[in-house]
Write a protein that holds these residues in place. Sequence first.
Motif, PDB file in Angstrom:
ATOM      1  N   VAL A  90       0.848  -1.204   0.000  1.00 36.26           N
ATOM      2  CA  VAL A  90       0.000   0.000   0.000  1.00 36.26           C
ATOM      3  C   VAL A  90       0.880   1.251   0.000  1.00 36.26           C
ATOM      4  CG1 VAL A  90      -1.725   1.306   1.304  1.00 36.26           C
ATOM      5  CG2 VAL A  90      -1.910  -1.181   1.128  1.00 36.26           C
ATOM      6  N   ARG A 138       2.505   1.771  -3.497  1.00 32.63           N
ATOM      7  CA  ARG A 138       1.668   2.332  -4.575  1.00 32.63           C
ATOM      8  C   ARG A 138       1.304   3.782  -4.267  1.00 32.63           C
ATOM      9  NH1 ARG A 138      -2.960  -1.675  -2.506  1.00 32.63           N
ATOM     10  NH2 ARG A 138      -4.337  -0.215  -1.455  1.00 32.63           N
ATOM     11  N   THR A 168       1.961   9.562  -5.287  1.00 33.57           N
ATOM     12  CA  THR A 168       2.350  10.880  -4.778  1.00 33.57           C
ATOM     13  C   THR A 168       3.384  11.519  -5.713  1.00 33.57           C
ATOM     14  OG1 THR A 168       1.919  10.208  -2.508  1.00 33.57           O
ATOM     15  CG2 THR A 168       3.351  12.116  -2.805  1.00 33.57           C
ATOM     16  N   GLY A 177       1.770  12.609  -8.917  1.00 32.95           N
ATOM     17  CA  GLY A 177       1.053  13.876  -8.699  1.00 32.95           C
ATOM     18  C   GLY A 177       2.018  15.058  -8.728  1.00 32.95           C
ATOM     19  N   TRP A 210       0.977  -0.148  -9.984  1.00 33.17           N
ATOM     20  CA  TRP A 210       0.101  -1.318 -10.188  1.00 33.17           C
ATOM     21  C   TRP A 210       0.580  -2.552  -9.434  1.00 33.17           C
ATOM     22  CZ3 TRP A 210      -2.806   2.241 -11.348  1.00 33.17           C
ATOM     23  CH2 TRP A 210      -2.423   3.249 -12.224  1.00 33.17           C
ATOM     24  N   PHE A 240      -0.883  -3.156  -5.926  1.00 34.09           N
ATOM     25  CA  PHE A 240      -2.270  -3.598  -5.682  1.00 34.09           C
ATOM     26  C   PHE A 240      -2.298  -5.118  -5.546  1.00 34.09           C
ATOM     27  CE2 PHE A 240      -2.843   0.614  -7.487  1.00 34.09           C
ATOM     28  CZ  PHE A 240      -3.839   1.143  -6.687  1.00 34.09           C
ATOM     29  N   PHE A 294     -10.318  -2.185 -13.911  1.00 32.40           N
ATOM     30  CA  PHE A 294      -9.141  -1.489 -13.369  1.00 32.40           C
ATOM     31  C   PHE A 294      -7.996  -1.548 -14.381  1.00 32.40           C
ATOM     32  CE2 PHE A 294      -5.533  -1.331 -10.172  1.00 32.40           C
ATOM     33  CZ  PHE A 294      -5.716   0.004  -9.843  1.00 32.40           C
ATOM     34  N   PHE A 311      -4.882   5.080 -19.451  1.00 30.78           N
ATOM     35  CA  PHE A 311      -3.868   5.986 -18.909  1.00 30.78           C
ATOM     36  C   PHE A 311      -2.527   5.785 -19.632  1.00 30.78           C
ATOM     37  CE2 PHE A 311      -0.479   6.165 -15.518  1.00 30.78           C
ATOM     38  CZ  PHE A 311      -0.336   7.533 -15.517  1.00 30.78           C
ATOM     39  N   VAL A 327      -4.015  13.067 -20.256  1.00 31.32           N
ATOM     40  CA  VAL A 327      -3.445  12.285 -19.147  1.00 31.32           C
ATOM     41  C   VAL A 327      -4.216  12.610 -17.861  1.00 31.32           C
ATOM     42  CG1 VAL A 327      -1.426  11.989 -17.642  1.00 31.32           C
ATOM     43  CG2 VAL A 327      -1.134  11.964 -20.114  1.00 31.32           C
ATOM     44  N   CYS A 329     -10.003   7.146 -13.650  1.00 30.91           N
ATOM     45  CA  CYS A 329      -9.754   5.990 -12.785  1.00 30.91           C
ATOM     46  C   CYS A 329     -10.127   6.328 -11.345  1.00 30.91           C
ATOM     47  CB  CYS A 329      -8.302   5.534 -12.870  1.00 30.91           C
ATOM     48  SG  CYS A 329      -8.014   4.018 -11.935  1.00 30.91           S
ATOM     49  N   PHE A 354     -12.350   4.070  -8.992  1.00 34.10           N
ATOM     50  CA  PHE A 354     -11.589   3.130  -8.157  1.00 34.10           C
ATOM     51  C   PHE A 354     -10.964   3.741  -6.909  1.00 34.10           C
ATOM     52  CE2 PHE A 354     -11.596   1.245 -12.436  1.00 34.10           C
ATOM     53  CZ  PHE A 354     -12.117  -0.005 -12.128  1.00 34.10           C
ATOM     54  N   LYS A 373     -12.089  11.042   0.196  1.00 28.57           N
ATOM     55  CA  LYS A 373     -11.853  11.095   1.638  1.00 28.57           C
ATOM     56  C   LYS A 373     -12.810  12.102   2.279  1.00 28.57           C
ATOM     57  CE  LYS A 373      -7.127   9.518   1.765  1.00 28.57           C
ATOM     58  NZ  LYS A 373      -5.759   9.942   1.648  1.00 28.57           N
TER      59      LYS A 373
HETATM   60  C1  HEC Z   1      -5.953   2.882 -13.133  1.00 26.84           C
HETATM   61  C2  HEC Z   1      -6.310   3.721 -12.000  1.00 26.84           C
HETATM   62  C3  HEC Z   1      -5.534   4.952 -11.658  1.00 26.84           C
HETATM   63  C4  HEC Z   1      -4.891   5.817 -12.486  1.00 26.84           C
HETATM   64  C5  HEC Z   1      -4.768   5.780 -13.996  1.00 26.84           C
HETATM   65  C6  HEC Z   1      -4.333   6.840 -11.643  1.00 26.84           C
HETATM   66  N1  HEC Z   1      -4.646   6.603 -10.333  1.00 26.84           N
HETATM   67 FE1  HEC Z   1      -4.132   7.758  -8.763  1.00 26.84          FE
HETATM   68  N2  HEC Z   1      -4.958   6.404  -7.492  1.00 26.84           N
HETATM   69  C7  HEC Z   1      -5.654   5.285  -7.863  1.00 26.84           C
HETATM   70  C8  HEC Z   1      -6.087   4.569  -6.686  1.00 26.84           C
HETATM   71  C9  HEC Z   1      -6.902   3.290  -6.654  1.00 26.84           C
HETATM   72  C10 HEC Z   1      -5.637   5.296  -5.574  1.00 26.84           C
HETATM   73  C11 HEC Z   1      -5.799   4.959  -4.078  1.00 26.84           C
HETATM   74  C12 HEC Z   1      -4.541   4.189  -3.644  1.00 26.84           C
HETATM   75  C13 HEC Z   1      -4.499   3.822  -2.173  1.00 26.84           C
HETATM   76  O1  HEC Z   1      -5.038   4.542  -1.314  1.00 26.84           O
HETATM   77  O2  HEC Z   1      -3.860   2.798  -1.869  1.00 26.84           O
HETATM   78  C14 HEC Z   1      -4.912   6.463  -6.120  1.00 26.84           C
HETATM   79  C15 HEC Z   1      -4.320   7.428  -5.347  1.00 26.84           C
HETATM   80  C16 HEC Z   1      -3.671   8.551  -5.838  1.00 26.84           C
HETATM   81  C17 HEC Z   1      -3.063   9.579  -5.013  1.00 26.84           C
HETATM   82  C18 HEC Z   1      -3.033   9.619  -3.493  1.00 26.84           C
HETATM   83  C19 HEC Z   1      -1.851   8.821  -2.989  1.00 26.84           C
HETATM   84  C20 HEC Z   1      -1.800   8.712  -1.470  1.00 26.84           C
HETATM   85  O3  HEC Z   1      -0.776   9.041  -0.886  1.00 26.84           O
HETATM   86  O4  HEC Z   1      -2.786   8.279  -0.865  1.00 26.84           O
HETATM   87  C21 HEC Z   1      -2.552  10.522  -5.877  1.00 26.84           C
HETATM   88  C22 HEC Z   1      -1.793  11.797  -5.509  1.00 26.84           C
HETATM   89  C23 HEC Z   1      -2.820  10.058  -7.221  1.00 26.84           C
HETATM   90  N3  HEC Z   1      -3.497   8.868  -7.162  1.00 26.84           N
HETATM   91  C24 HEC Z   1      -2.429  10.734  -8.367  1.00 26.84           C
HETATM   92  C25 HEC Z   1      -2.609  10.229  -9.653  1.00 26.84           C
HETATM   93  C26 HEC Z   1      -2.177  10.921 -10.847  1.00 26.84           C
HETATM   94  C27 HEC Z   1      -1.522  12.289 -10.873  1.00 26.84           C
HETATM   95  C28 HEC Z   1      -2.491  10.123 -11.893  1.00 26.84           C
HETATM   96  C29 HEC Z   1      -2.252  10.361 -13.350  1.00 26.84           C
HETATM   97  C30 HEC Z   1      -1.014  10.958 -13.755  1.00 26.84           C
HETATM   98  C31 HEC Z   1      -3.137   8.939 -11.358  1.00 26.84           C
HETATM   99  N4  HEC Z   1      -3.186   9.049 -10.003  1.00 26.84           N
HETATM  100  C32 HEC Z   1      -3.598   7.904 -12.126  1.00 26.84           C
HETATM  101  C33 HEC Z   1      -5.906   4.876  -9.145  1.00 26.84           C
HETATM  102  C34 HEC Z   1      -5.379   5.464 -10.292  1.00 26.84           C
END
Ligand code: HEC
Length: 158
Positions: A38, A41, A46, A49, A85, A88, A110, A117, A143, A150, A154, A158
């Motif tokens: 966890v 991922r 982060t 982002g 990925w 997970f 998923f 993406f 993007v 997603c 998914f 919060k």
């Molecule tokens: C295929 C699905 C998917 C894609 C595509 C995706 N995310 Fe996420 N993202 C998730 C999921 C599910 C979580 C929750 C993960 C967890 O809490 O364990 C998450 C959590 C996050 C978080 C919070 C992390 C944390 O510390 O809790 C950020 C920031 C984030 N994503 C940014 C992005 C950005 C920016 C992109 C694109 C550039 C992106 N995500 C693309 C599924 C995705």
Amino acid sequence: MRRIILKTLSLIAVTCSLAGSLWAGSAHAQFAKPEDAVKYRQSAFTLMGSHMGRMQPVIKGQAPYDAAAIKANVAILKTLSGLPWAGFTADSKSVSSSAKPDVWSDAAGFKAAQDKFNGAMTKLVAAADSGDLEKLRAAYGDVGASCKACHDTFRAKK
Ligand code: HEC
């Protein structure tokens, strides 16, 4: 003599491939605890982002377009985009996080969101290579939309 050399060579080859598979095996046992998966991922997300966010001033026209800097940043983002990925894992499903149960119950959905993406990321790399700001803007938008798509399905709010 020739046969001995050949035998030695094939022995070396077998030893190497064995060592190779052992190495790959240890690389697959990635996480000691489900919580580590966890954390892994979430850390990757982060960083994703952060590397998306730092391009925003250029996209919005608030900062000058430095094609080389954008290209370097997109290369980092591309590498990062492959990381979350693996985190997970099946056993991490029960760990409290923002991942919805749908990640596991709708694995195909998923995966489809990941594919969408990845497709958008490939276009972003091409746009960054082109040095064309308008192309970059469009690809960046796609993007961002695929991240959001997603999350809408998914990721729990919060
Ligand atoms: C295929 C699905 C998917 C894609 C595509 C995706 N995310 Fe996420 N993202 C998730 C999921 C599910 C979580 C929750 C993960 C967890 O809490 O364990 C998450 C959590 C996050 C978080 C919070 C992390 C944390 O510390 O809790 C950020 C920031 C984030 N994503 C940014 C992005 C950005 C920016 C992109 C694109 C550039 C992106 N995500 C693309 C599924 C995705």
